[in-house]
Design an enzyme around this catalytic site. Structure first.
Site, PDB file in Angstrom:
ATOM      1  N   CYS A   1       0.835  -1.202   0.000  1.00 52.29           N
ATOM      2  CA  CYS A   1       0.000   0.000   0.000  1.00 52.29           C
ATOM      3  C   CYS A   1       0.873   1.256   0.000  1.00 52.29           C
ATOM      4  O   CYS A   1       1.589   1.494  -0.962  1.00 52.29           O
ATOM      5  CB  CYS A   1      -0.976  -0.058   1.168  1.00 52.29           C
ATOM      6  SG  CYS A   1      -2.389   1.038   0.954  1.00 52.29           S
TER       7      CYS A   1
ATOM      8  N   GLU B   1      -1.334  -8.830   4.816  1.00 52.63           N
ATOM      9  CA  GLU B   1      -1.172  -8.963   6.273  1.00 52.63           C
ATOM     10  C   GLU B   1      -2.513  -8.956   6.993  1.00 52.63           C
ATOM     11  O   GLU B   1      -2.578  -9.289   8.169  1.00 52.63           O
ATOM     12  CB  GLU B   1      -0.259  -7.842   6.815  1.00 52.63           C
ATOM     13  CG  GLU B   1      -0.885  -6.457   6.941  1.00 52.63           C
ATOM     14  CD  GLU B   1      -0.897  -5.656   5.640  1.00 52.63           C
ATOM     15  OE1 GLU B   1      -0.713  -6.269   4.565  1.00 52.63           O
ATOM     16  OE2 GLU B   1      -1.100  -4.433   5.693  1.00 52.63           O
TER      17      GLU B   1
ATOM     18  N   HIS C   1      -3.567  -5.746   0.843  1.00 54.83           N
ATOM     19  CA  HIS C   1      -3.018  -5.973   2.189  1.00 54.83           C
ATOM     20  C   HIS C   1      -3.023  -7.452   2.571  1.00 54.83           C
ATOM     21  O   HIS C   1      -3.931  -7.894   3.270  1.00 54.83           O
ATOM     22  CB  HIS C   1      -3.859  -5.206   3.216  1.00 54.83           C
ATOM     23  CG  HIS C   1      -3.654  -3.730   3.163  1.00 54.83           C
ATOM     24  ND1 HIS C   1      -2.618  -3.091   3.794  1.00 54.83           N
ATOM     25  CD2 HIS C   1      -4.348  -2.753   2.532  1.00 54.83           C
ATOM     26  CE1 HIS C   1      -2.677  -1.786   3.571  1.00 54.83           C
ATOM     27  NE2 HIS C   1      -3.717  -1.558   2.803  1.00 54.83           N
TER      28      HIS C   1
END
Lengths: 80, 222
Positions: free
Chosen positions: B86, B198, B196
């Site tokens: 990002c 994560e 994302h």
């Protein structure tokens, strides 16, 4: 002191969704004669030097290193 | 393997990244504040997402000029793995470690939702835990994820298999050219991506499609 104005604009061929939205805004206000709008940035910079050549060289360096992203933007430097 | 996370003012996904790296590698990453001029010996350096310096000037532009990013570039040149997610991707582009630029989303709207990603190159240190063509779930949350590159750069990315992730058919959330969601450098050790991973690593997230990326990058069970 030297005063300068730096103008950063999107390169030709790079799509400008914000410019397109502004075009739409102008059209909705009744400005029907607008062919296109491209959005850019202006930086007014004051430098300590009084030498315009030194100022220009420094300002060009600033543009290349930070103020413009040369992948998508062009810049011009004007001493005012 | 040891990891490190770069910290800049305005990032807001740093804790998510730290949690993911800690849970998957079993040890917490080293934190590197932006003013640090050296990064200790680690195997993976991650730049998390957020809005460093409030996205002033251009997304990632100011953060990319901080001392820790110069130290990161030196490590990258030595072959250390670097992942930018990002805002981290935006910063990698601004440092010049990856080519191209990320512009305002074509819709002009902030997009925060789950999309489908196609893993298009699995011969990298970051993606070898997936199968070629595999479609994975992944959240996105950004305002400036519209990838752009000039035709020559784009041809280089396409011809040399440097696109690691594409938005799967009809899920491109931002207008990115050729549906590009993630790219890798020529040497294969620096990858940037807008989505994302994560945020999808365990059951509590509702899925774990992002986990294989970290397991790959950290040499765990692949």
């Amino acid at each position: 002191m030297t005063k300068a104005r730096i103008t950063v604009t999107l390169k030709q061929g790079v799509l400008d969704p914000q410019g397109k939205a502004i075009e739409g805004g102008l059209a909705s206000l009744g400005f029907t004669g607008v062919d296109s709008v491209r959005q850019g940035k202006v930086f007014d910079v004051e430098l300590q030097t009084t030498d315009p050549n030194q100022a220009k060289a420094e300002l060009n360096d600033m543009c290349a290193k930070l103020l413009a992203n040369t992948v998508i933007e062009d810049y011009s430097v004007e001493i005012i | 393997m040891k990891s490190a996370v770069i910290l800049l003012p305005g990032l807001n996904r740093d804790q998510d990244m730290i949690a993911a790296l800690t849970k998957i590698s079993g040890k917490p990453p080293v934190m590197i504040w932006q003013t640090e001029t050296e990064i200790p010996d680690v195997d993976l350096i991650v730049i998390p997402g957020g809005f460093s310096y409030g996205d002033y000037l251009r997304c990632g532009a100011i953060g990319a000029r901080m001392p820790a990013l110069r130290a990161l570039a030196e490590k990258a040149a030595k072959g250390v793995r670097v992942l930018g997610v990002c805002n981290g991707f935006q910063i990698l582009l601004e440092t010049g470690l990856l080519p191209g630029a990320l512009m305002r989303n074509a819709s002009l709207k902030f997009v925060c939702k789950e999309i489908s990603l196609e893993v298009t190159n699995v011969d990298t240190a970051f993606t070898r835990g997936y199968e070629k063509g595999q479609i994975i779930r992944c959240p996105v949350a950004h305002h400036d994820g519209n990838y752009f590159a000039d035709p020559q750069t784009l041809a280089d990315l396409e011809d040399n298999d440097r696109i690691t992730f594409r938005y799967a058919e009809n899920t491109n959330p931002n207008g990115s050219i050729n549906d590009i969601a993630g790219i890798i450098n020529k040497q294969g050790n620096v990858m940037g991506m807008m989505p994302h991973p994560e945020n999808l690593i365990e059951a509590a997230h509702g899925g774990s499609d992002g986990r294989a990326l970290f397991e790959s990058a950290l040499d765990i069970a692949v």
